[in-house]
Design an enzyme around this catalytic site. Sequence first.
Site, PDB file in Angstrom:
ATOM      1  N   THR C  40       1.021  -1.324   0.438  1.00  0.00           N
ATOM      2  CA  THR C  40       0.080   0.347  -0.067  1.00  0.00           C
ATOM      3  C   THR C  40       0.907   1.577  -0.020  1.00  0.00           C
ATOM      4  O   THR C  40       0.369   2.514  -1.132  1.00  0.00           O
ATOM      5  CB  THR C  40      -0.941   0.024   1.291  1.00  0.00           C
ATOM      6  N   HIS C  43       1.573   2.530  -3.319  1.00  0.00           N
ATOM      7  CA  HIS C  43       1.149   2.952  -4.159  1.00  0.00           C
ATOM      8  C   HIS C  43       0.627   4.517  -3.994  1.00  0.00           C
ATOM      9  O   HIS C  43       0.499   5.479  -4.482  1.00  0.00           O
ATOM     10  CB  HIS C  43      -1.017   2.215  -3.677  1.00  0.00           C
ATOM     11  N   HIS C  63       3.059   2.321   7.669  1.00  0.00           N
ATOM     12  CA  HIS C  63       1.786   1.412   9.077  1.00  0.00           C
ATOM     13  C   HIS C  63       2.081   0.188   9.470  1.00  0.00           C
ATOM     14  O   HIS C  63       0.888  -0.248  10.524  1.00  0.00           O
ATOM     15  CB  HIS C  63       0.385   1.713   8.252  1.00  0.00           C
ATOM     16  N   CYS C  93     -14.843   2.825  14.654  1.00  0.00           N
ATOM     17  CA  CYS C  93     -15.969   3.481  15.404  1.00  0.00           C
ATOM     18  C   CYS C  93     -16.433   2.798  16.842  1.00  0.00           C
ATOM     19  O   CYS C  93     -16.761   4.001  17.884  1.00  0.00           O
ATOM     20  CB  CYS C  93     -16.689   4.213  14.786  1.00  0.00           C
ATOM     21  N   CYS C 107     -15.513  -2.467  10.322  1.00  0.00           N
ATOM     22  CA  CYS C 107     -16.127  -1.123  10.936  1.00  0.00           C
ATOM     23  C   CYS C 107     -15.988   0.729   9.573  1.00  0.00           C
ATOM     24  O   CYS C 107     -14.976   0.609   8.462  1.00  0.00           O
ATOM     25  CB  CYS C 107     -15.469  -0.075  11.927  1.00  0.00           C
TER      26      CYS C 107
END
Lengths: 347, 347, 347, 347
Positions: C40, C43, C63, C93, C107
């Site tokens: 990712t 990207h 991350h 959340c 979520c």
Amino acid sequence: MKALRKMRPQRGAQLESVPIPTPGPIEVLVRVRAASICGTDLHIYGWDRWSASRIHPPMTFGHEFCGHVEKVGSEVTSVKPGDFVSAEMHVNCGHCRPCRMGQPHVCQNVKIIGIDADGCFAEYVVIPIRNIWKIDPAIPEHYAAILDPLGNAVHTVLAGPIAGQTVLVTGCGPIGLMSIAVAKACGSSTVFATETNEARRAMAKKMGADLALNPATEDAVKRILSETSGTGVDALLEMSGNPTAIRQGFQALRAGGRASLLGIPTENVPLDLVNDVIFKGATVQGIYGRRMYETWVEMTALLKAGRLNLEPLFGQRAPLEKFENAFSLLQNGLAGKILLYPNGIPR
Amino acid sequence: MKALRKMRPQRGAQLESVPIPTPGPIEVLVRVRAASICGTDLHIYGWDRWSASRIHPPMTFGHEFCGHVEKVGSEVTSVKPGDFVSAEMHVNCGHCRPCRMGQPHVCQNVKIIGIDADGCFAEYVVIPIRNIWKIDPAIPEHYAAILDPLGNAVHTVLAGPIAGQTVLVTGCGPIGLMSIAVAKACGSSTVFATETNEARRAMAKKMGADLALNPATEDAVKRILSETSGTGVDALLEMSGNPTAIRQGFQALRAGGRASLLGIPTENVPLDLVNDVIFKGATVQGIYGRRMYETWVEMTALLKAGRLNLEPLFGQRAPLEKFENAFSLLQNGLAGKILLYPNGIPR
Amino acid sequence: MKALRKMRPQRGAQLESVPIPTPGPIEVLVRVRAASICGTDLHIYGWDRWSASRIHPPMTFGHEFCGHVEKVGSEVTSVKPGDFVSAEMHVNCGHCRPCRMGQPHVCQNVKIIGIDADGCFAEYVVIPIRNIWKIDPAIPEHYAAILDPLGNAVHTVLAGPIAGQTVLVTGCGPIGLMSIAVAKACGSSTVFATETNEARRAMAKKMGADLALNPATEDAVKRILSETSGTGVDALLEMSGNPTAIRQGFQALRAGGRASLLGIPTENVPLDLVNDVIFKGATVQGIYGRRMYETWVEMTALLKAGRLNLEPLFGQRAPLEKFENAFSLLQNGLAGKILLYPNGIPR
Amino acid sequence: MKALRKMRPQRGAQLESVPIPTPGPIEVLVRVRAASICGTDLHIYGWDRWSASRIHPPMTFGHEFCGHVEKVGSEVTSVKPGDFVSAEMHVNCGHCRPCRMGQPHVCQNVKIIGIDADGCFAEYVVIPIRNIWKIDPAIPEHYAAILDPLGNAVHTVLAGPIAGQTVLVTGCGPIGLMSIAVAKACGSSTVFATETNEARRAMAKKMGADLALNPATEDAVKRILSETSGTGVDALLEMSGNPTAIRQGFQALRAGGRASLLGIPTENVPLDLVNDVIFKGATVQGIYGRRMYETWVEMTALLKAGRLNLEPLFGQRAPLEKFENAFSLLQNGLAGKILLYPNGIPR
């Protein structure tokens, strides 16, 4: 043919000569290669209270075996003479509610070959075709003879999550020992075992237990809680039937854990349901026999992939005629799985 | 504000005036609309052995309620003043193994508001934001006050398959009665109930039980086996905590069935593990609290869809000041769910 | 502090100096030890269509990481400065229906740190306390830096039965390779892998694959069916996102099997739903992120028990400043997991 | 006896006179009371591409029926002449991997009576004993004739959680309509239905749908999302086989939801796997036939408990001889379930 038979409602058994049985349309006649002696066979041999209530002499006992198909019934198409097979000896009815709900292993009308019908301590045994299990050629013959108890272990271990789980096995008889190996092969993390017999504790370590505790000389619950940061184990595999071990097992189980019970207590067990089951939100499972036939598929796959080393479990091999020595070895303690050969020991 | 408080380690409680509490950054202050009295509150009021070991006076008790958000902490964004809410009173730690395994309802470090911290028998109560449950406008206020025990019932019923299943509910107190209604709403077939109290048996029928048996005057196990062609029920929902009822429940359970235990026995229960659990391949589940928050979602959906008629369960409504009469009614038997109103009864 | 930031909506990234962030009441400031580069991140670095629609520069990305707690917010009690930690970077959340149904990993309002908020390619990163994962001391530092992708693999493998199951992994990038190791550690029997890149096929064998096939030069479906007696595999773990691989995977799946899809196709995939899903009674699962936090518990247990050898997966280590070289190595093919050290490489 | 037979590979069918078949040792001869026409029978009658590839004339078709046992094979003990029965027409092999894994409904070697062997559009039909299902006397005769499609509906609805769940049924043919009734009986909350045919939408409401939408004139996805606060439904029951309906169904599915697919598309369906399955963490299930025999147990229980009103689904009754009119009614649209009586219509 030769058959080891219970002739009278009393201790002991006799080698008899009986006719070779004939398979019905949906049955198979199997020439027995090797048969293994189960704890249940010791009960039948010794004629305890359970045997007296369940067994109807004269009958041939024995329910762990492998052999070659000799003859098939008229409707049988899925095996042929010469095939190497074992069998699920619990014959389910197929129409009771458990059978219809995908739980044939707890059929309400089960007949067990070797208990309710003539078993495998004989040159030949008759098995319904649906209960025949073809042996994958990758599986060694002596392993093929103990698929029944190995299936008990696999059924117990895989009755809930096991990968990454901490496990306590209470009781290290043959099935307990196999469970340790199976749990490890399936990704369990720490495996604790409790067992008062020293030789069996040593065996437990050999099978893969990380810690084998003697509950007679050590506070096993305290030790397990301490080793798990006070949490307890994710899974209890109860293999002893001993009320004290059962209670200790529940105390060592974490909140939200599962307890799979296979060992057979001989009396009622007083349980602290509130603290050990309800407040813990525990799941308790009675384990009986083997899933038909999920367990057989899983067990075959584990064996075929070479993930289980069961060699340490095997004791001596004997021709069927030497049954008295075999039973007496087993009754006197740790003799491993003894194999009997009704058609002679292969060289 | 007014608060009903346990001031000393002895029977009874007192209405006191205490400061309105202040919510922390991730807490919410709720103005209590209606609070309901639980069996646990009776234990605290009566000061039994359990209370003496768990409750630390002085403290405000009460843990079933609904109300309106009065004030929110600095980090709270998901509710605002005026919102109509109830709450899960079991506050989980979030970092123990059960919490991390999706089982926060059996958190090892749980604190229960109304038991371990000041509860809802007061004009205001403080609740962590994660435990707040917004009430769907379709749900009537008096139902909103009893979501805690209704959640116990829903958790128990939905802990295993229920559609098309035969069910036995042992014990018809409020949660047992709710379980009958929930089971029926979720597609269960025959629901049996056992209960010695006649009025409660009548209530059980009203809630949907097909057959309500008195085990004191009839062989309930025999009757249930006979009504199920000798098979037994698919699911046992144990709501009594009574050792005899528990044993009978297990005897009436079919092979392969599930037993979900919520009732709290006050002593160890001797179980016939061999015949009632192991040979049956039964699954036994300890049920504690409510799944957080699967149960709340399911319960809300059932209520919103109008599938549960709980009206027969409600007893009288009283202002908080009349607590003595309410507790004495409940201690003397069948008074239904009594609602207390700390901020006055709405007209 | 130093931070690798996307400053503008275009290819590339810049090392910037930004203030050290301050944790809120329920947050934790972590000093980053090692950070790992994900597909990712490539990207984002390369600025493709997906990045353009999701990323809002200026922001710090990254991350996958581990580090030491530097400072904790006022309400934080479960960790303290100095603790060695990693983190689940998907911040849920807590109140949407998936969150309330025990599925916080999907979520509806998720914010991903390193995508929607400043990430870990920096000296420090702020993480909500609930997302912090304490590292067991038995786990090596470089493994601790890649728990995010390892969690993807564990999530995929354990999304269904694995012990005794035959498995096909389609696509052998880092997560596919980890999946092979995890499946083997959890008792899978034969593991097939398909991959067009030769070096990756060699790696697949090293990680435990029994057979690594090149679908560009061989009919992989035919071969897998032949190796499984015409049955197909029990489990498909789809790691490629490639439409052809996906279709072949389904064709190689047995009736009643499960397909767990993690790879991200860039376009719609035409599926033969009738033959590959419906008539097969297959179960298809979308796999996203990691179960919160079941996957973290399982992964930790597998690592702690020494069941996973991931050493072959690691490429070079570099200080954060050398990011350009690292990204270019990765964009040019097989560079393994490269670790960046924002606070210097430990000797 | 009379039998409705496909004599040649072309459109149509003929009433023929054939010998009454003889049951083998584990088979049962049933005198057909009522038989129902399935969509599949229309395909066979009309001779489409699928029929041409699967059906081998001459053969008797028909696979939904009830009747009385006329004669039993030599090994049959669980039913006797006169018993009122229906049957699971999928005859599984019993030894393939799905059969052995508790998934006989997706047996790799299945033979379907009425497709691969002579079916029930005849005075008599032969059924293996294991496939016979005894009818509970509480179940009305016309319901007994449609257990096959009702089983499809029950299998689909109960393939995942249903109590308290929001549901979307896409496509309101007979099985879709039954699914609505079953979902409601099992505690689902809001049930949405989509269907372009107005009469079928009206029927959907009659069966219990809360909202029946016409996707040809309304943005059904938008409406369902709006009715569920933007979340989408918990469960998609796909009954149309229509690619557009399938895609809309997935778009209306919530993150973490389940999609159970029964409808048969006639071509490949391009799916947005990323957004509709993977990022959603959705579970997709292919539904085929009925679980053997869990579905039969559940269906019987629901019917016996009076929880399903299927009366609106029934169309006309006709003697077998009037088959041409029946098939032409069905081909021209909404005729409900038409029952054929090979042994005459009972008064």
